[in-house]
Design a protein around this motif. Structure first.
Motif, PDB file in Angstrom:
ATOM      1  N   HIS A 179       0.855  -1.193   0.000  1.00 10.43           N
ATOM      2  CA  HIS A 179       0.000   0.000   0.000  1.00 10.43           C
ATOM      3  C   HIS A 179       0.887   1.238   0.000  1.00 10.43           C
ATOM      4  CE1 HIS A 179      -2.249   3.282   2.088  1.00 10.43           C
ATOM      5  NE2 HIS A 179      -3.057   2.989   1.088  1.00 10.43           N
ATOM      6  N   TYR A 180       0.629   2.147  -0.951  1.00 11.47           N
ATOM      7  CA  TYR A 180       1.375   3.405  -1.033  1.00 11.47           C
ATOM      8  C   TYR A 180       0.409   4.549  -0.781  1.00 11.47           C
ATOM      9  CZ  TYR A 180       4.625   0.662  -4.054  1.00 11.47           C
ATOM     10  OH  TYR A 180       5.483  -0.281  -4.593  1.00 11.47           O
ATOM     11  N   GLY A 181       0.765   5.435   0.196  1.00 10.33           N
ATOM     12  CA  GLY A 181       0.023   6.681   0.369  1.00 10.33           C
ATOM     13  C   GLY A 181       0.617   7.753  -0.533  1.00 10.33           C
ATOM     14  N   PRO A 188      13.904   2.538  -8.038  1.00 11.68           N
ATOM     15  CA  PRO A 188      14.245   1.460  -8.977  1.00 11.68           C
ATOM     16  C   PRO A 188      15.219   0.437  -8.394  1.00 11.68           C
ATOM     17  CG  PRO A 188      14.142   3.535 -10.132  1.00 11.68           C
ATOM     18  CD  PRO A 188      13.976   3.871  -8.664  1.00 11.68           C
ATOM     19  N   HIS A 189      14.938  -0.814  -8.689  1.00 12.37           N
ATOM     20  CA  HIS A 189      15.703  -1.948  -8.154  1.00 12.37           C
ATOM     21  C   HIS A 189      15.480  -3.142  -9.084  1.00 12.37           C
ATOM     22  CE1 HIS A 189      11.553  -2.245  -6.773  1.00 12.37           C
ATOM     23  NE2 HIS A 189      11.709  -3.546  -6.972  1.00 12.37           N
ATOM     24  N   PRO A 190      16.381  -4.130  -9.069  1.00  8.20           N
ATOM     25  CA  PRO A 190      16.045  -5.405  -9.722  1.00  8.20           C
ATOM     26  C   PRO A 190      15.282  -6.255  -8.706  1.00  8.20           C
ATOM     27  CG  PRO A 190      18.337  -5.403  -8.996  1.00  8.20           C
ATOM     28  CD  PRO A 190      17.743  -4.101  -8.529  1.00  8.20           C
ATOM     29  N   ASP A 191      14.445  -7.179  -9.153  1.00 10.99           N
ATOM     30  CA  ASP A 191      13.775  -8.077  -8.203  1.00 10.99           C
ATOM     31  C   ASP A 191      14.634  -9.299  -7.903  1.00 10.99           C
ATOM     32  OD1 ASP A 191      11.627  -6.501  -7.674  1.00 10.99           O
ATOM     33  OD2 ASP A 191      10.173  -7.662  -8.842  1.00 10.99           O
ATOM     34  N   TYR A 192      15.612  -9.598  -8.779  1.00  9.65           N
ATOM     35  CA  TYR A 192      16.491 -10.743  -8.488  1.00  9.65           C
ATOM     36  C   TYR A 192      17.510 -10.333  -7.423  1.00  9.65           C
ATOM     37  CZ  TYR A 192      19.352  -8.201 -11.910  1.00  9.65           C
ATOM     38  OH  TYR A 192      20.041  -7.216 -12.579  1.00  9.65           O
ATOM     39  N   LEU A 214       5.079 -10.804 -11.126  1.00 11.62           N
ATOM     40  CA  LEU A 214       3.782 -10.289 -11.604  1.00 11.62           C
ATOM     41  C   LEU A 214       3.294  -9.286 -10.568  1.00 11.62           C
ATOM     42  CD1 LEU A 214       1.478 -10.804 -13.821  1.00 11.62           C
ATOM     43  CD2 LEU A 214       0.316 -12.024 -11.977  1.00 11.62           C
ATOM     44  N   ILE A 215       3.036  -8.056 -11.000  1.00 11.14           N
ATOM     45  CA  ILE A 215       2.504  -7.018 -10.100  1.00 11.14           C
ATOM     46  C   ILE A 215       1.078  -6.708 -10.563  1.00 11.14           C
ATOM     47  CG2 ILE A 215       2.743  -4.631  -9.283  1.00 11.14           C
ATOM     48  CD1 ILE A 215       5.765  -4.852  -9.960  1.00 11.14           C
ATOM     49  N   VAL A 216       0.100  -6.993  -9.713  1.00  6.46           N
ATOM     50  CA  VAL A 216      -1.315  -6.755 -10.066  1.00  6.46           C
ATOM     51  C   VAL A 216      -1.781  -5.483  -9.357  1.00  6.46           C
ATOM     52  CG1 VAL A 216      -3.634  -7.729 -10.119  1.00  6.46           C
ATOM     53  CG2 VAL A 216      -1.654  -9.262 -10.068  1.00  6.46           C
ATOM     54  N   ASP A 226       2.958   5.174 -11.197  1.00  8.41           N
ATOM     55  CA  ASP A 226       3.219   4.179 -12.254  1.00  8.41           C
ATOM     56  C   ASP A 226       4.330   3.222 -11.840  1.00  8.41           C
ATOM     57  OD1 ASP A 226       1.628   6.023 -13.506  1.00  8.41           O
ATOM     58  OD2 ASP A 226       3.012   6.429 -15.159  1.00  8.41           O
ATOM     59  N   THR A 227       4.333   2.032 -12.404  1.00  8.74           N
ATOM     60  CA  THR A 227       5.494   1.143 -12.307  1.00  8.74           C
ATOM     61  C   THR A 227       6.400   1.528 -13.478  1.00  8.74           C
ATOM     62  OG1 THR A 227       4.114  -0.579 -11.364  1.00  8.74           O
ATOM     63  CG2 THR A 227       6.266  -1.253 -12.221  1.00  8.74           C
ATOM     64  N   VAL A 228       7.623   1.958 -13.160  1.00 11.26           N
ATOM     65  CA  VAL A 228       8.494   2.508 -14.209  1.00 11.26           C
ATOM     66  C   VAL A 228       9.679   1.584 -14.456  1.00 11.26           C
ATOM     67  CG1 VAL A 228       7.838   4.901 -13.773  1.00 11.26           C
ATOM     68  CG2 VAL A 228       9.749   3.909 -12.499  1.00 11.26           C
ATOM     69  N   LEU A 260      15.363  -3.497 -14.497  1.00  8.22           N
ATOM     70  CA  LEU A 260      15.337  -2.536 -13.382  1.00  8.22           C
ATOM     71  C   LEU A 260      13.986  -1.810 -13.412  1.00  8.22           C
ATOM     72  CD1 LEU A 260      17.489  -1.172 -11.350  1.00  8.22           C
ATOM     73  CD2 LEU A 260      17.402   0.713 -12.986  1.00  8.22           C
ATOM     74  N   HIS A 261      13.337  -1.701 -12.273  1.00  6.46           N
ATOM     75  CA  HIS A 261      11.993  -1.105 -12.255  1.00  6.46           C
ATOM     76  C   HIS A 261      11.721  -0.507 -10.879  1.00  6.46           C
ATOM     77  CE1 HIS A 261      11.673  -4.884 -10.310  1.00  6.46           C
ATOM     78  NE2 HIS A 261      10.534  -4.494  -9.749  1.00  6.46           N
ATOM     79  N   GLY A 262      10.764   0.405 -10.820  1.00  7.17           N
ATOM     80  CA  GLY A 262      10.417   1.022  -9.534  1.00  7.17           C
ATOM     81  C   GLY A 262       8.957   1.423  -9.519  1.00  7.17           C
ATOM     82  N   GLY A 263       8.503   1.819  -8.343  1.00  9.17           N
ATOM     83  CA  GLY A 263       7.144   2.349  -8.201  1.00  9.17           C
ATOM     84  C   GLY A 263       7.284   3.852  -8.001  1.00  9.17           C
ATOM     85  N   ALA A 264       6.828   4.653  -8.978  1.00  6.79           N
ATOM     86  CA  ALA A 264       6.961   6.119  -8.885  1.00  6.79           C
ATOM     87  C   ALA A 264       6.077   6.647  -7.750  1.00  6.79           C
ATOM     88  CB  ALA A 264       6.575   6.751 -10.212  1.00  6.79           C
ATOM     89  N   GLU A 270      -4.330   6.817  -3.389  1.00  9.99           N
ATOM     90  CA  GLU A 270      -3.498   5.761  -2.808  1.00  9.99           C
ATOM     91  C   GLU A 270      -3.308   4.683  -3.868  1.00  9.99           C
ATOM     92  OE1 GLU A 270      -5.573   3.849   0.420  1.00  9.99           O
ATOM     93  OE2 GLU A 270      -7.420   3.703  -0.724  1.00  9.99           O
ATOM     94  N   LYS A 271      -2.366   3.798  -3.616  1.00  8.96           N
ATOM     95  CA  LYS A 271      -2.090   2.719  -4.573  1.00  8.96           C
ATOM     96  C   LYS A 271      -1.949   1.412  -3.804  1.00  8.96           C
ATOM     97  CE  LYS A 271       1.764   1.201  -7.556  1.00  8.96           C
ATOM     98  NZ  LYS A 271       3.141   1.562  -7.936  1.00  8.96           N
ATOM     99  N   TRP A 272      -2.657   0.393  -4.293  1.00  4.16           N
ATOM    100  CA  TRP A 272      -2.559  -0.958  -3.731  1.00  4.16           C
ATOM    101  C   TRP A 272      -2.107  -1.899  -4.839  1.00  4.16           C
ATOM    102  CZ3 TRP A 272      -3.765  -2.445   1.308  1.00  4.16           C
ATOM    103  CH2 TRP A 272      -4.470  -1.524   2.105  1.00  4.16           C
ATOM    104  N   LEU A 274      -0.622  -6.137  -5.652  1.00  4.52           N
ATOM    105  CA  LEU A 274      -0.401  -7.514  -5.199  1.00  4.52           C
ATOM    106  C   LEU A 274       0.756  -8.053  -6.024  1.00  4.52           C
ATOM    107  CD1 LEU A 274      -1.553 -10.024  -3.663  1.00  4.52           C
ATOM    108  CD2 LEU A 274      -2.890 -10.496  -5.718  1.00  4.52           C
ATOM    109  N   THR A 275       1.831  -8.454  -5.350  1.00  4.66           N
ATOM    110  CA  THR A 275       3.014  -8.933  -6.084  1.00  4.66           C
ATOM    111  C   THR A 275       3.205 -10.430  -5.884  1.00  4.66           C
ATOM    112  OG1 THR A 275       4.143  -6.796  -5.898  1.00  4.66           O
ATOM    113  CG2 THR A 275       5.523  -8.690  -6.320  1.00  4.66           C
ATOM    114  N   LYS A 276       3.544 -11.100  -6.964  1.00  2.00           N
ATOM    115  CA  LYS A 276       3.983 -12.505  -6.890  1.00  2.00           C
ATOM    116  C   LYS A 276       5.408 -12.555  -7.447  1.00  2.00           C
ATOM    117  CE  LYS A 276       2.235 -16.127  -6.170  1.00  2.00           C
ATOM    118  NZ  LYS A 276       2.290 -16.926  -4.922  1.00  2.00           N
ATOM    119  N   TRP A 277       6.364 -12.974  -6.603  1.00  2.00           N
ATOM    120  CA  TRP A 277       7.731 -13.216  -7.072  1.00  2.00           C
ATOM    121  C   TRP A 277       7.882 -14.716  -7.249  1.00  2.00           C
ATOM    122  CZ3 TRP A 277       7.628  -9.885  -2.496  1.00  2.00           C
ATOM    123  CH2 TRP A 277       7.824  -8.533  -2.787  1.00  2.00           C
ATOM    124  N   VAL A 278       8.396 -15.131  -8.401  1.00  2.00           N
ATOM    125  CA  VAL A 278       8.524 -16.558  -8.723  1.00  2.00           C
ATOM    126  C   VAL A 278       9.998 -16.962  -8.638  1.00  2.00           C
ATOM    127  CG1 VAL A 278       8.076 -18.347 -10.452  1.00  2.00           C
ATOM    128  CG2 VAL A 278       6.571 -16.352 -10.307  1.00  2.00           C
TER     129      VAL A 278
END
Ligand code: PD2
Ligand code: ZN
Length: 284
Positions: A179-181, A188-192, A214-216, A226-228, A260-264, A270-272, A274-278
């Motif tokens: 949850h982002y207020g 920005p970061h890698p997920d690995y 997967l980011i829902v 945005d996811t950048v 490389l990606h981030g949440g601006a 607000e922003k909600w 749901l992330t799944k890391w595989v």
């Protein structure tokens, strides 16, 4: 006094010498923090320096990432899962990124938010130097893992997401809600996990490397958030029930730095998500 986010040459040489002498990352970090370095900055440079020493090669000299067949598959504009047809809106092959719609229904999005709302805690990041979970200004959301337990909704979503990502359901980490207020962001970061960073060794033993995310989006955001993907000039605008998928490890074990990606920062509302890391293997 403002914390330092830059190292003069003598500190640079001191860091190299400390890493060469195999000093404990936590001790190097403590010395830098005592000398007024920003802790997040210090962790990053220590992690990078150790990683560079282990691989020997700077990023520019490593073999370029080899793209194979994307893991995600679709027929026409659809991915048919056991219980829902997911729509492919946009696809990029190098790196592999896809924007999907109709991943969750509005009711499912609301139900996931309701499950997570009372469990949120400040989001932490794993220190590449020490492996500690730390709350930093690089990630200012609140979050909660949602273990499946005997919850029928989470079970259904885990199965659906495994079909979308074309991976065994056991390879997925527990679903994670963020949850982002207003103003909150994820820099920005890698997920690995950099395999050469000492702080990531323990998590890498739990199912191997992360290979895809997967980011829902669970709501429509009033402004920004945005996811950048800064290396691609790509911004994915949140839309309730839609998602962005990306993958970053190939069969040779190479990791794709282009993801490389981030949440601006959220501008309004607000922003909600749901992330799944595989993971590569069964995650325990
Ligand atoms: O919330 C996002 O847009 C976002 C951005 C970057 C989420 C994540 N990373 C993540 O959950 O890894
Ligand atoms: Zn991420």
């Amino acid at each position: 006094m403002e914390k330092y986010k830059h190292m003069p040459d003598e500190w640079d040489r001191w860091l190299d010498a400390s890493v060469d002498r195999d000093c404990r990352p936590a001790d190097i970090l403590a010395a830098m923090v005592a000398a007024n370095y920003d802790p997040a900055y210090a962790e990053q440079v220590i992690g990078e320096r150790i990683a560079r020493r282990r691989t020997g090669l700077p990023a520019a000299e490593r073999a370029p990432y080899r793209y194979g067949t994307p893991r995600i598959r679709h027929q026409g504009n659809l991915i048919r899962t056991g219980d829902r047809d997911v729509r492919v809106v946009m696809r990029l092959d190098q790196p592999v990124v896809a924007v999907l719609d109709n991943v969750l229904s509005d009711d499912e999005c609301d139900a996931v938010v309701a499950l997570a709302r009372d469990r949120l805690a400040p989001s932490a990041t794993l220190s590449p130097a020490t492996g500690e979970n730390q709350v930093r200004d690089t990630r200012t959301s609140r979050g909660a893992f949602l273990p499946e337990g005997d919850n029928a909704l989470l079970r259904r979503l885990n199965r659906r997401i495994a079909q979308i990502t074309n991976t065994p359901v056991e390879h997925g980490e527990a679903l994670h809600v963020l949850h982002y207020g207003v103003g909150a962001e994820y820099k920005p970061h890698p997920d690995y996990f950099d395999p050469n960073s000492p702080g990531f060794a323990a998590t890498l033993r739990r199912g191997g490397q992360r290979i895809a995310t997967l980011i829902v989006y669970l709501n429509d955001v009033e402004d920004a958030g945005d996811t950048v993907f800064p290396k691609l000039g790509l911004s994915v605008v949140p839309k309730k029930g839609a998602a962005v998928y990306f993958e970053y490890m190939n069969e040779e074990g190479q990791l794709d730095e282009a993801t490389l990606h981030g949440g601006a920062p959220v501008g309004a509302g607000e922003k909600w998500v749901l992330t799944k890391w595989v993971r590569q293997d069964v995650f325990r």
